[in-house]
Design a protein around this motif. Structure first.
Motif, PDB file in Angstrom:
ATOM      1  N   GLU A 220      16.641 -51.088  45.205  1.00 24.98           N
ATOM      2  CA  GLU A 220      17.610 -50.789  44.143  1.00 24.98           C
ATOM      3  C   GLU A 220      17.805 -49.286  43.980  1.00 24.98           C
ATOM      4  O   GLU A 220      18.920 -48.811  43.740  1.00 24.98           O
ATOM      5  N   SER A 221      16.733 -48.538  44.144  1.00 23.28           N
ATOM      6  CA  SER A 221      16.815 -47.082  44.038  1.00 23.28           C
ATOM      7  C   SER A 221      17.697 -46.496  45.138  1.00 23.28           C
ATOM      8  O   SER A 221      18.519 -45.605  44.887  1.00 23.28           O
ATOM      9  N   VAL A 222      17.537 -46.996  46.359  1.00 26.34           N
ATOM     10  CA  VAL A 222      18.355 -46.517  47.483  1.00 26.34           C
ATOM     11  C   VAL A 222      19.831 -46.803  47.230  1.00 26.34           C
ATOM     12  O   VAL A 222      20.696 -45.938  47.453  1.00 26.34           O
ATOM     13  N   ILE A 223      20.117 -47.996  46.775  1.00 21.72           N
ATOM     14  CA  ILE A 223      21.500 -48.394  46.520  1.00 21.72           C
ATOM     15  C   ILE A 223      22.136 -47.505  45.447  1.00 21.72           C
ATOM     16  O   ILE A 223      23.277 -47.045  45.573  1.00 21.72           O
ATOM     17  N   ALA A 224      21.378 -47.243  44.384  1.00 20.20           N
ATOM     18  CA  ALA A 224      21.893 -46.410  43.292  1.00 20.20           C
ATOM     19  C   ALA A 224      22.095 -44.964  43.749  1.00 20.20           C
ATOM     20  O   ALA A 224      23.078 -44.315  43.380  1.00 20.20           O
ATOM     21  N   ASP A 225      21.169 -44.462  44.559  1.00 19.49           N
ATOM     22  CA  ASP A 225      21.242 -43.067  44.997  1.00 19.49           C
ATOM     23  C   ASP A 225      22.379 -42.805  45.982  1.00 19.49           C
ATOM     24  O   ASP A 225      22.749 -41.642  46.205  1.00 19.49           O
ATOM     25  N   ASP A 226      22.935 -43.849  46.569  1.00 20.60           N
ATOM     26  CA  ASP A 226      24.030 -43.650  47.517  1.00 20.60           C
ATOM     27  C   ASP A 226      25.242 -43.018  46.840  1.00 20.60           C
ATOM     28  O   ASP A 226      26.006 -42.287  47.479  1.00 20.60           O
ATOM     29  N   ASP A 227      25.406 -43.265  45.556  1.00 22.23           N
ATOM     30  CA  ASP A 227      26.517 -42.650  44.829  1.00 22.23           C
ATOM     31  C   ASP A 227      26.398 -41.130  44.832  1.00 22.23           C
ATOM     32  O   ASP A 227      27.407 -40.413  44.893  1.00 22.23           O
ATOM     33  N   ARG A 228      25.175 -40.632  44.776  1.00 27.70           N
ATOM     34  CA  ARG A 228      24.961 -39.185  44.780  1.00 27.70           C
ATOM     35  C   ARG A 228      25.393 -38.579  46.116  1.00 27.70           C
ATOM     36  O   ARG A 228      26.019 -37.510  46.147  1.00 27.70           O
TER      37      ARG A 228
ATOM     38  N   ASP B 206      27.651 -39.819  48.118  1.00 28.23           N
ATOM     39  CA  ASP B 206      29.115 -39.883  48.146  1.00 28.23           C
ATOM     40  C   ASP B 206      29.733 -38.741  47.339  1.00 28.23           C
ATOM     41  O   ASP B 206      30.718 -38.115  47.765  1.00 28.23           O
ATOM     42  N   GLU B 207      29.163 -38.468  46.172  1.00 22.75           N
ATOM     43  CA  GLU B 207      29.699 -37.421  45.308  1.00 22.75           C
ATOM     44  C   GLU B 207      29.581 -36.048  45.960  1.00 22.75           C
ATOM     45  O   GLU B 207      30.518 -35.239  45.911  1.00 22.75           O
ATOM     46  N   LEU B 208      28.431 -35.779  46.564  1.00 27.51           N
ATOM     47  CA  LEU B 208      28.231 -34.482  47.203  1.00 27.51           C
ATOM     48  C   LEU B 208      29.142 -34.312  48.413  1.00 27.51           C
ATOM     49  O   LEU B 208      29.657 -33.211  48.661  1.00 27.51           O
ATOM     50  N   ALA B 209      29.336 -35.392  49.160  1.00 26.08           N
ATOM     51  CA  ALA B 209      30.234 -35.329  50.317  1.00 26.08           C
ATOM     52  C   ALA B 209      31.664 -35.030  49.861  1.00 26.08           C
ATOM     53  O   ALA B 209      32.378 -34.224  50.487  1.00 26.08           O
TER      54      ALA B 209
ATOM     55  N   SER C 218      30.432 -38.291  58.409  1.00 26.71           N
ATOM     56  CA  SER C 218      29.389 -39.029  59.122  1.00 26.71           C
ATOM     57  C   SER C 218      28.126 -39.152  58.287  1.00 26.71           C
ATOM     58  O   SER C 218      27.467 -40.198  58.296  1.00 26.71           O
ATOM     59  N   LEU C 219      27.771 -38.102  57.551  1.00 25.22           N
ATOM     60  CA  LEU C 219      26.599 -38.178  56.674  1.00 25.22           C
ATOM     61  C   LEU C 219      26.809 -39.236  55.588  1.00 25.22           C
ATOM     62  O   LEU C 219      25.882 -39.982  55.236  1.00 25.22           O
ATOM     63  N   GLU C 220      28.020 -39.283  55.067  1.00 33.44           N
ATOM     64  CA  GLU C 220      28.322 -40.298  54.044  1.00 33.44           C
ATOM     65  C   GLU C 220      28.160 -41.704  54.603  1.00 33.44           C
ATOM     66  O   GLU C 220      27.636 -42.598  53.929  1.00 33.44           O
ATOM     67  N   ARG C 221      28.586 -41.904  55.855  1.00 32.61           N
ATOM     68  CA  ARG C 221      28.438 -43.211  56.489  1.00 32.61           C
ATOM     69  C   ARG C 221      26.968 -43.529  56.770  1.00 32.61           C
ATOM     70  O   ARG C 221      26.539 -44.686  56.679  1.00 32.61           O
ATOM     71  N   MET C 222      26.178 -42.517  57.098  1.00 27.63           N
ATOM     72  CA  MET C 222      24.744 -42.740  57.281  1.00 27.63           C
ATOM     73  C   MET C 222      24.108 -43.200  55.971  1.00 27.63           C
ATOM     74  O   MET C 222      23.241 -44.084  55.961  1.00 27.63           O
TER      75      MET C 222
END
Length: 227
Positions: A43-51, A53-56, A89-93
């Protein structure tokens, strides 16, 4: 104005490193959650993906503003254009890490794949984590030796990816349909994560040298082959 321009270029490069660091943490946590069936970590990984995306997105906006206002040339132009492609590419990773974590969450409290494949996925996860760390250092230093190591690690992951398909398509496979789907999806996510890293490594090579250095086509390939 020149000092401001150079500061902005430095911010772009530092931003890529920051995103890569988050991606490295994401894949490490995602593969751990996957292999250990840790739903809290997933759940933590899933939530942190937004960060990520935002930075990208923020980095892309900065790069576009630089292109519009500064009209960079030569290496400066390569930095900005490469940054736009690398951030994608980082966002896709990050997305691949999130997908791996989602599988762990969906199957909790059970493990995602049958026992016979767990060793394979543990190794794929280890290699993906190593690649992410090397990629972060590559973005920081432009050390082309790291780019070659990333490509070598990707070859190992490709071999493991093929071994998963051999396993689930083999006559001895006893997994249910859901096990087959989960295994093939998870393997694909691990493999694509590494593929994006290789793509970034090629872009860093271009950034450093101005040359894609595409290897020549092997003479053994038929010119009449169809796609």
């Amino acid at each position: 104005m020149r000092e401001v321009f150079q500061q902005e270029l430095a911010e772009v490069r530092e931003g890529l490193v920051t995103i890569a660091e988050l991606v490295a943490a994401s894949i490490a946590n995602a593969t751990r959650a996957f292999n250990e069936s840790d739903v809290t970590l997933a759940e933590s990984v899933i939530a942190d993906d937004d960060r990520i995306d935002e930075l990208a997105l923020t980095l892309d906006e900065l790069a576009i503003n630089i292109l519009a206002r500064q009209q960079p040339v030569a290496r400066d132009l390569r930095i900005v254009v490469s940054a736009l492609r690398i951030s994608a590419s980082l966002e896709r990773m990050g997305d691949m890490s999130s997908h791996i974590a989602q599988l762990a969450r969906y199957r909790f409290p059970e493990k995602v794949v049958p026992k016979g494949l767990r060793g394979t996925f543990k190794e794929m996860g280890r290699l993906d984590s190593e690649i992410a760390l090397k990629l972060t250092e590559l973005l920081r230093t432009e050390d082309m030796a790291l780019a070659e190591q990333i490509r070598s690690d990707d070859d190992l992951i490709d071999d493991l990816h093929l071994s998963v398909f051999d396993k689930v398509l083999g006559e001895t496979w006893k997994g249910a349909a859901v096990d087959t789907v989960d295994a093939t999806l998870a393997s694909r996510y691990h493999e694509r994560f590494a593929d994006h890293a290789v793509s970034i490594a090629k872009k860093v090579q271009y950034l450093a040298t101005g040359d894609w250095a595409v290897p020549p086509v092997s003479s053994t390939v038929s010119t009449t082959a169809t796609v």
